[in-house]
Design a protein around this motif. Structure first.
Motif, PDB file in Angstrom:
ATOM      1  N   SER A   1      47.367  22.238   2.304  1.00 58.27           N
ATOM      2  CA  SER A   1      46.445  21.127   2.554  1.00 58.27           C
ATOM      3  C   SER A   1      47.164  19.788   2.538  1.00 58.27           C
ATOM      4  O   SER A   1      46.804  18.864   3.268  1.00 58.27           O
ATOM      5  N   PHE A   2      48.207  19.700   1.695  1.00 61.36           N
ATOM      6  CA  PHE A   2      48.988  18.457   1.646  1.00 61.36           C
ATOM      7  C   PHE A   2      49.608  18.203   3.023  1.00 61.36           C
ATOM      8  O   PHE A   2      49.504  17.098   3.580  1.00 61.36           O
ATOM      9  N   LEU A   3      50.220  19.242   3.579  1.00 60.54           N
ATOM     10  CA  LEU A   3      50.865  19.085   4.891  1.00 60.54           C
ATOM     11  C   LEU A   3      49.832  18.705   5.957  1.00 60.54           C
ATOM     12  O   LEU A   3      50.055  17.806   6.771  1.00 60.54           O
ATOM     13  N   ILE A   4      48.674  19.381   5.901  1.00 65.17           N
ATOM     14  CA  ILE A   4      47.630  19.103   6.888  1.00 65.17           C
ATOM     15  C   ILE A   4      47.213  17.634   6.821  1.00 65.17           C
ATOM     16  O   ILE A   4      47.134  16.944   7.842  1.00 65.17           O
ATOM     17  N   SER A   5      46.977  17.141   5.603  1.00 62.49           N
ATOM     18  CA  SER A   5      46.495  15.750   5.538  1.00 62.49           C
ATOM     19  C   SER A   5      47.589  14.761   5.913  1.00 62.49           C
ATOM     20  O   SER A   5      47.304  13.735   6.522  1.00 62.49           O
TER      21      SER A   5
ATOM     22  N   LEU B   1      40.972  32.693   3.450  1.00 54.85           N
ATOM     23  CA  LEU B   1      39.989  31.651   3.776  1.00 54.85           C
ATOM     24  C   LEU B   1      38.940  31.506   2.689  1.00 54.85           C
ATOM     25  O   LEU B   1      38.425  30.411   2.456  1.00 54.85           O
ATOM     26  N   GLY B   2      38.623  32.637   2.041  1.00 58.49           N
ATOM     27  CA  GLY B   2      37.645  32.582   0.948  1.00 58.49           C
ATOM     28  C   GLY B   2      38.100  31.542  -0.074  1.00 58.49           C
ATOM     29  O   GLY B   2      37.303  30.791  -0.630  1.00 58.49           O
ATOM     30  N   LYS B   3      39.413  31.511  -0.311  1.00 58.93           N
ATOM     31  CA  LYS B   3      39.990  30.614  -1.322  1.00 58.93           C
ATOM     32  C   LYS B   3      40.218  29.199  -0.778  1.00 58.93           C
ATOM     33  O   LYS B   3      40.005  28.215  -1.475  1.00 58.93           O
ATOM     34  N   PHE B   4      40.654  29.117   0.489  1.00 59.45           N
ATOM     35  CA  PHE B   4      41.159  27.824   0.966  1.00 59.45           C
ATOM     36  C   PHE B   4      40.347  27.138   2.077  1.00 59.45           C
ATOM     37  O   PHE B   4      40.737  26.056   2.521  1.00 59.45           O
ATOM     38  N   ALA B   5      39.266  27.759   2.539  1.00 56.94           N
ATOM     39  CA  ALA B   5      38.529  27.160   3.675  1.00 56.94           C
ATOM     40  C   ALA B   5      38.091  25.726   3.364  1.00 56.94           C
ATOM     41  O   ALA B   5      38.248  24.821   4.188  1.00 56.94           O
ATOM     42  N   THR B   6      37.567  25.510   2.152  1.00 59.85           N
ATOM     43  CA  THR B   6      37.110  24.158   1.788  1.00 59.85           C
ATOM     44  C   THR B   6      38.280  23.180   1.785  1.00 59.85           C
ATOM     45  O   THR B   6      38.182  22.074   2.338  1.00 59.85           O
ATOM     46  N   ASP B   7      39.386  23.608   1.169  1.00 62.03           N
ATOM     47  CA  ASP B   7      40.564  22.713   1.075  1.00 62.03           C
ATOM     48  C   ASP B   7      41.068  22.302   2.451  1.00 62.03           C
ATOM     49  O   ASP B   7      41.365  21.128   2.685  1.00 62.03           O
ATOM     50  N   ILE B   8      41.184  23.268   3.352  1.00 59.31           N
ATOM     51  CA  ILE B   8      41.759  22.911   4.661  1.00 59.31           C
ATOM     52  C   ILE B   8      40.768  22.062   5.467  1.00 59.31           C
ATOM     53  O   ILE B   8      41.164  21.178   6.219  1.00 59.31           O
ATOM     54  N   PHE B   9      39.469  22.324   5.260  1.00 58.27           N
ATOM     55  CA  PHE B   9      38.466  21.483   5.929  1.00 58.27           C
ATOM     56  C   PHE B   9      38.587  20.047   5.411  1.00 58.27           C
ATOM     57  O   PHE B   9      38.664  19.093   6.182  1.00 58.27           O
ATOM     58  N   ASP B  10      38.646  19.914   4.094  1.00 59.03           N
ATOM     59  CA  ASP B  10      38.755  18.571   3.499  1.00 59.03           C
ATOM     60  C   ASP B  10      40.030  17.868   3.939  1.00 59.03           C
ATOM     61  O   ASP B  10      40.074  16.645   4.040  1.00 59.03           O
ATOM     62  N   ALA B  11      41.086  18.657   4.176  1.00 58.70           N
ATOM     63  CA  ALA B  11      42.369  18.053   4.585  1.00 58.70           C
ATOM     64  C   ALA B  11      42.354  17.649   6.066  1.00 58.70           C
ATOM     65  O   ALA B  11      43.249  16.944   6.519  1.00 58.70           O
TER      66      ALA B  11
ATOM     67  N   GLY C   1      35.850  35.876   4.518  1.00 58.22           N
ATOM     68  CA  GLY C   1      36.635  34.674   4.840  1.00 58.22           C
ATOM     69  C   GLY C   1      36.064  33.963   6.066  1.00 58.22           C
ATOM     70  O   GLY C   1      35.960  32.728   6.094  1.00 58.22           O
ATOM     71  N   ILE C   2      35.667  34.749   7.071  1.00 55.99           N
ATOM     72  CA  ILE C   2      35.075  34.163   8.286  1.00 55.99           C
ATOM     73  C   ILE C   2      33.768  33.453   7.917  1.00 55.99           C
ATOM     74  O   ILE C   2      33.512  32.325   8.335  1.00 55.99           O
ATOM     75  N   ASN C   3      32.965  34.126   7.093  1.00 52.66           N
ATOM     76  CA  ASN C   3      31.684  33.521   6.683  1.00 52.66           C
ATOM     77  C   ASN C   3      31.899  32.233   5.900  1.00 52.66           C
ATOM     78  O   ASN C   3      31.184  31.246   6.089  1.00 52.66           O
ATOM     79  N   GLN C   4      32.906  32.247   5.059  1.00 52.36           N
ATOM     80  CA  GLN C   4      33.220  31.045   4.281  1.00 52.36           C
ATOM     81  C   GLN C   4      33.637  29.911   5.229  1.00 52.36           C
ATOM     82  O   GLN C   4      33.234  28.764   5.056  1.00 52.36           O
ATOM     83  N   ALA C   5      34.433  30.266   6.240  1.00 52.70           N
ATOM     84  CA  ALA C   5      34.885  29.260   7.217  1.00 52.70           C
ATOM     85  C   ALA C   5      33.668  28.667   7.941  1.00 52.70           C
ATOM     86  O   ALA C   5      33.590  27.445   8.152  1.00 52.70           O
ATOM     87  N   ILE C   6      32.718  29.533   8.299  1.00 55.00           N
ATOM     88  CA  ILE C   6      31.495  29.044   8.963  1.00 55.00           C
ATOM     89  C   ILE C   6      30.733  28.123   8.003  1.00 55.00           C
ATOM     90  O   ILE C   6      30.308  27.027   8.371  1.00 55.00           O
ATOM     91  N   ASN C   7      30.589  28.583   6.761  1.00 57.16           N
ATOM     92  CA  ASN C   7      29.810  27.822   5.770  1.00 57.16           C
ATOM     93  C   ASN C   7      30.353  26.431   5.504  1.00 57.16           C
ATOM     94  O   ASN C   7      29.596  25.487   5.318  1.00 57.16           O
TER      95      ASN C   7
END
Ligand code: SAM
Ligand code: SF4
Length: 329
Positions: free
Chosen positions: A80-84, A104-114, A146-152
């Motif tokens: 996420s650091f690299l993304i931002s 994605l279950g773990k990181f979907a929120t982080d990468i979205f926020d980044a 993970g896909i569902n989390q990404a959608i959510n």
């Protein structure tokens, strides 16, 4: 001379795929060889500061879109650091990511926020036993979660990439069309390329785009979807069940004339064409933050880029030195 990256065939380069690691938690049969396989030593892998310098330099040369890939990009610590940081680079309009979906279950929120919005998720079977076989032991349910989390979290659009392999998933093409309609996901079928695990790849296992459409037409009618130039390699179709399907045909009908893509490997090599082993080593220029030399070498590398690759359905026995996990797809 303009700083924009143009080759001798007047193709302009705006899109860079950056492989952030050659490591992966999966062992997809067609991607990572099970024998005689060595990962790139850590000392040779670009650090985040190096990648940021490289992307910044590419942006000065006209690159606008970045896709982070791997190996599995989500196994690299603090992606996420690299993304931002990439998001802060002037000239970069979008950063996207290709993933096997397992984290994605773990990181979907982080990468979205980044700052990630669009992602591609690889998924080659909808059957647990096959999924486990192809990935080297992973659970389909976890990826669906993970896909569902990404959608959510709001990642959109989400594209599902399916490598179409005869005798493995050719009987699932229609299932994937139903999956696309049901979940409102864009499923894209990709022809099997001779990159990766030599033992697993067979010419006879390619399902061409034409064959895929023939299978689809047994159940659904379809209409081509118009696309803008340089929109990407997939030819898209709307199916009568409401699914949007893409077909990517690097072997049977290549799209080289529209190529606007370059690839940077995790060890700092620029690969002008996915289906050619020609590479230019930018490691030292990146480490030394030497933009002038970097620019000079990239221009040299573009001279290596042919009008098209020479792999056809009939003559594609070529095998490449790098596996796909060491290029990034
Ligand atoms: N680990 C991530 C993933 O699987 O999405 C990103 C890297 S992976 C190398 C990128 C893409 O390359 C995946 O969609 C994968 O299925 C595809 N790929 C790997 N080997 C391939 C092959 N021989 N032919 C076609 N696609 C391939
Ligand atoms: Fe890993 Fe992606 Fe290669 Fe599968 S295709 S082994 S997930 S890099």
């Amino acid at each position: 001379m303009s700083d924009k990256l143009k080759d001798k065939y007047s193709r302009t380069y705006k899109y860079l795929r950056v492989s952030v690691t050659d490591r992966c938690n999966f062992r997809c049969k067609y991607c990572i060889p099970t024998h005689d396989f060595e990962f790139i030593p850590h000392s040779k892998i670009l650090k985040y500061e190096d990648i940021i310098f490289a992307v910044d330099s590419f942006s000065k040369l006209g690159i606008e879109k970045i896709r982070l890939t791997g190996g599995e990009p989500l196994v690299r610590k603090n992606i996420s650091f690299l993304i931002s940081e990439i998001g802060k680079i002037k000239g970069i309009k979008e950063t996207t990511l290709t993933t096997n979906g397992s984290l994605l279950g773990k990181f979907a929120t982080d990468i979205f926020d980044a700052g990630i919005r669009r992602i591609n998720i690889s998924l080659d079977s909808l059957k647990q036993d096959r999924y486990e076989y192809i990935t080297g032991g992973f659970k389909l349910d976890d990826i669906i979660e993970g896909i569902n989390q990404a959608i959510n979290v709001g990642l959109s659009p989400i594209k599902i990439n399916v490598v179409a392999i005869k005798t493995f998933n050719d009987d699932e093409i229609l299932d994937f069309c139903d999956f696309a309609a049901k979940n409102k996901l864009n499923v894209r079928f990709i022809e099997f390329m001779p990159i990766g695990n030599k033992i697993e790849w067979r010419k006879e296992h390619i399902i061409t785009g034409e064959e895929i459409l023939k299978i689809i037409s047994k159940k659904y009618s379809y209409e081509p979807v118009k696309k803008a130039k340089f929109e990407g390699p997939a030819v898209n179709y709307m199916l009568s069940n409401g699914a949007k399907i893409g077909i990517i045909t690097p072997i049977s009908n290549h799209f080289c004339s529209e190529c606007d893509k370059l690839r940077l490997t995790a060890d700092g090599k620029l690969r002008p064409c996915l289906l050619s082993d020609k590479e230019i080593n930018l490691f030292d220029e990146i480490k030394n933050r030497d933009f002038d030399k970097f620019k000079e070498k990239i221009r040299e590398s573009l001279k290596l880029k042919e009008l098209d690759h020479n792999i056809t359905n009939e003559g594609c026995d070529t095998q490449f030195k790098r596996t796909m996990s060491k290029i990034g797809g």
